[in-house]
Design a protein around this motif. Structure first.
Motif, PDB file in Angstrom:
ATOM      1  N   UNK A  62       0.844  -1.202   0.000  1.00 48.70           N
ATOM      2  CA  UNK A  62       0.000   0.000   0.000  1.00 48.70           C
ATOM      3  C   UNK A  62       0.877   1.250   0.000  1.00 48.70           C
ATOM      4  N   UNK A  63       1.919   1.254   0.835  1.00 49.42           N
ATOM      5  CA  UNK A  63       2.810   2.401   0.929  1.00 49.42           C
ATOM      6  C   UNK A  63       3.455   2.684  -0.428  1.00 49.42           C
ATOM      7  N   UNK A  64       3.977   1.656  -1.080  1.00 46.20           N
ATOM      8  CA  UNK A  64       4.622   1.859  -2.371  1.00 46.20           C
ATOM      9  C   UNK A  64       3.622   2.279  -3.448  1.00 46.20           C
ATOM     10  N   UNK A  65       2.396   1.798  -3.382  1.00 48.16           N
ATOM     11  CA  UNK A  65       1.369   2.227  -4.339  1.00 48.16           C
ATOM     12  C   UNK A  65       1.063   3.713  -4.157  1.00 48.16           C
ATOM     13  N   UNK A  66       0.989   4.157  -2.908  1.00 50.72           N
ATOM     14  CA  UNK A  66       0.742   5.572  -2.632  1.00 50.72           C
ATOM     15  C   UNK A  66       1.926   6.411  -3.108  1.00 50.72           C
ATOM     16  N   UNK A  67       3.153   5.966  -2.806  1.00 54.09           N
ATOM     17  CA  UNK A  67       4.339   6.700  -3.271  1.00 54.09           C
ATOM     18  C   UNK A  67       4.316   6.848  -4.791  1.00 54.09           C
ATOM     19  N   UNK A  68       4.031   5.756  -5.497  1.00 61.56           N
ATOM     20  CA  UNK A  68       4.037   5.780  -6.959  1.00 61.56           C
ATOM     21  C   UNK A  68       2.949   6.707  -7.502  1.00 61.56           C
ATOM     22  N   UNK A  69       1.759   6.637  -6.943  1.00 62.23           N
ATOM     23  CA  UNK A  69       0.676   7.514  -7.381  1.00 62.23           C
ATOM     24  C   UNK A  69       1.004   8.977  -7.140  1.00 62.23           C
ATOM     25  N   UNK A  70       1.626   9.252  -6.017  1.00 63.83           N
ATOM     26  CA  UNK A  70       2.032  10.621  -5.688  1.00 63.83           C
ATOM     27  C   UNK A  70       3.105  11.110  -6.649  1.00 63.83           C
TER      28      UNK A  70
END
Length: 83
Positions: free
Chosen positions: A24-32
């Motif tokens: 989840x953290x990496x998905x948020x980082x990538x989207x950001x």
């Protein structure tokens, strides 16, 4: 949204909750980083303040300097309160 993912056996020893949180953290980082979500929204999704989010993102190799002057000012003010 829920997603089912097949992972390699090397990751089988990790706790499922820990792995899910990391994904989840990496998905948020990538989207950001792609500009799909704002810094503030990304921080809220991870339960962090904006300054903490930027710090953690940088620790994981994600950095962005496309902040507005107001966002940068707010981040600097928050960091000054911590330091």
């Amino acid at each position: 949204m829920r997603i089912e993912v097949d992972l390699p056996d090397e990751l089988a020893g990790r706790a499922p909750r820990e792995l899910a949180l990391e994904m989840r953290m990496y998905a948020v980082f990538a989207g950001w980083q792609r500009g799909e979500i704002s810094t503030g929204r990304a921080a809220r999704l991870l339960g962090l303040g904006r300054a903490a989010f930027l710090f953690v993102a940088a620790q994981h190799g994600f950095a962005s300097m496309d902040q507005s002057a107001e966002e940068l000012h707010d981040d600097l003010a928050a960091l000054n309160g911590v330091l």
